[in-house]
Write an enzyme that holds these catalytic residues in place. Structure first.
Site, PDB file in Angstrom:
ATOM      1  N   HIS A  18     -65.380  17.739 -33.272  1.00  0.00           N
ATOM      2  CA  HIS A  18     -66.920  17.144 -33.111  1.00  0.00           C
ATOM      3  C   HIS A  18     -67.037  15.915 -33.332  1.00  0.00           C
ATOM      4  O   HIS A  18     -67.712  15.064 -32.469  1.00  0.00           O
ATOM      5  CB  HIS A  18     -67.803  18.183 -34.159  1.00  0.00           C
ATOM      6  CG  HIS A  18     -69.202  17.799 -33.884  1.00  0.00           C
ATOM      7  ND1 HIS A  18     -70.066  18.363 -33.185  1.00  0.00           N
ATOM      8  CD2 HIS A  18     -70.015  16.869 -34.683  1.00  0.00           C
ATOM      9  CE1 HIS A  18     -71.293  17.975 -33.343  1.00  0.00           C
ATOM     10  NE2 HIS A  18     -71.210  17.070 -34.092  1.00  0.00           N
ATOM     11  N   GLU A  19     -66.365  15.198 -34.386  1.00  0.00           N
ATOM     12  CA  GLU A  19     -66.756  13.942 -34.560  1.00  0.00           C
ATOM     13  C   GLU A  19     -65.986  13.101 -33.596  1.00  0.00           C
ATOM     14  O   GLU A  19     -66.432  11.914 -33.088  1.00  0.00           O
ATOM     15  CB  GLU A  19     -66.294  13.353 -36.055  1.00  0.00           C
ATOM     16  CG  GLU A  19     -67.011  14.132 -37.062  1.00  0.00           C
ATOM     17  CD  GLU A  19     -68.458  13.820 -37.102  1.00  0.00           C
ATOM     18  OE1 GLU A  19     -69.068  12.554 -36.653  1.00  0.00           O
ATOM     19  OE2 GLU A  19     -69.349  14.546 -37.448  1.00  0.00           O
ATOM     20  N   HIS A  22     -68.302  12.488 -30.608  1.00  0.00           N
ATOM     21  CA  HIS A  22     -69.145  11.236 -30.840  1.00  0.00           C
ATOM     22  C   HIS A  22     -68.388   9.974 -30.764  1.00  0.00           C
ATOM     23  O   HIS A  22     -68.866   8.870 -29.991  1.00  0.00           O
ATOM     24  CB  HIS A  22     -69.742  11.360 -32.239  1.00  0.00           C
ATOM     25  CG  HIS A  22     -70.665  12.507 -32.513  1.00  0.00           C
ATOM     26  ND1 HIS A  22     -71.737  12.802 -31.580  1.00  0.00           N
ATOM     27  CD2 HIS A  22     -70.711  13.361 -33.303  1.00  0.00           C
ATOM     28  CE1 HIS A  22     -72.238  13.705 -32.020  1.00  0.00           C
ATOM     29  NE2 HIS A  22     -71.820  14.214 -33.185  1.00  0.00           N
TER      30      HIS A  22
END
Length: 356
Positions: A18-19, A22
């Site tokens: 997920h990170e 980003h």
């Protein structure tokens, strides 16, 4: 203990992915990333490369992507701060984490389906004796395409949506190559006892299946359908929570998820079965993380996207935006609420583990 460790690692990988979403989007759009970390807690390894510090930390339970100006109460003077990027770029960066979680879930399912010998497609297999459903309008061999307005994506959808429907159900079926709509098919629930006081509510129809061949196209289709079905399951769960059909006791946080994954692995008869079951659960959790993070709740990615859209509307109508510090206060309150909820769920998970 082995499965607990594997569950922790899998859960940590899902958060780290997920990170990374980003991180990759921020780098692509030229937003300054100050640190990208895999894991949490004390650093085991650090390396500065350009403007970004890359770190590997002790606890494999996630990670983070620290972008310039991300949590500042006032707008940053740095032109490469997140808040100074175009609104649509900020939105893409914020959504990229959830997108990566969904893609991860989809890829896991595709991996699991790579060796599939075929896919079960649900069909009507006839009435059950004694329920009065012989003339319900369905014909043996009808392939279920929709039940009560819900598209049938995977085999289990038929029983799921039948269990949530009323006595009169709308079907869309495929019969002899033609698509037919059957409205108000009367198949009410009936209660049957096993003779020992246990009652079961049954519909009185039998759900069979035919096998779709394991072509490359079907593997891609069923992998996509399964991932989309996971999204629907999350929405159903959220709806049940809002309506009170389920309570906070039914929620699970990281503790409960790790415990569930370890139980799934331990219950499998072989290591191969354990790997398959753990990956299936990991795919569901990955999609769950994607959906939950896009909810318009302060402090979540969806909440930040909501404020982006709101500020865009205010700028268009009144040439003004919500000051960054006030938005920060809202996100802080949202974060505090989420942490409080997480703490409550964690205590509940621990209680369930010890039978409290």
């Amino acid at each position: 203990m082995l499965y607990i460790i594997l569950a922790l690692i899998l859960f940590g990988i899902l958060i780290a992915v997920h990170e990374f979403g980003h991180f990759a989007a921020a780098k692509f759009f030229g937003v300054q990333v100050n640190e990208f970390s895999i894991g949490m807690g004390p650093a085991l390894f650090k390396k500065q490369k350009g403007e970004t510090l890359y770190s590997l930390r002790l606890f494999p339970v996630g990670g983070y992507c620290a972008m310039e100006g991300e949590d500042e109460e006032e707008s940053s003077d740095n032109p490469r701060a997140l808040g100074n990027a175009a609104g649509w770029k900020q939105a893409v960066i914020l959504v990229a984490g959830a997108f990566m979680n969904f893609v991860t879930g989809l890829l896991i399912v595709l991996l699991l389906y790579a060796g599939a010998a075929g896919f079960k497609a649900p069909i009507y297999a006839g009435p059950l004796e004694g329920y009065g459903t012989e003339s319900c309008g369905l014909q043996e061999g009808d392939r279920f395409l929709s039940v009560d307005g819900h598209a049938i994506l995977v085999y289990s959808n038929v029983s799921l949506y039948l269990s949530r429907a009323g006595d009169d159900v709308d079907f869309v079926v495929e019969r002899d190559g033609e698509r037919l709509e059957l409205e108000g098919v009367h198949i009410p629930y009936q209660e049957r006892t096993d003779g020992e006081g246990s009652y079961t509510r049954l519909r009185g129809i039998s759900i069979g299946y035919e096998v779709d061949p394991p072509t490359v196209g079907n593997k891609l289709l069923y992998a996509w359908n399964t991932a989309v079905d996971y999204v629907r399951l999350v929405w159903i769960s959220l709806g049940d929570l809002i309506t009170g059909a389920v309570g906070l006791r039914d929620l699970s946080g990281p503790v409960g998820i790790v415990d569930a994954m370890s139980q799934v692995g331990s219950a499998a008869p072989t290591a191969a079965d354990a790997a398959y079951d753990l990956l299936t659960l990991a795919a569901l959790i990955a999609v769950n993380l994607a959906v939950m993070n896009l909810l318009p709740i302060p402090a979540l990615d969806g909440g930040r996207v909501f404020f982006l859209a709101l500020n865009g509307l205010l700028q268009l109508l009144f040439r003004k935006k919500i000051p960054a510090k006030y938005e920060g206060y809202v996100h802080f309150v949202g974060l505090a609420a989420l942490l409080s909820l997480s703490l409550m769920v964690a205590f509940s998970d621990v209680g369930k583990i010890f039978g409290v």
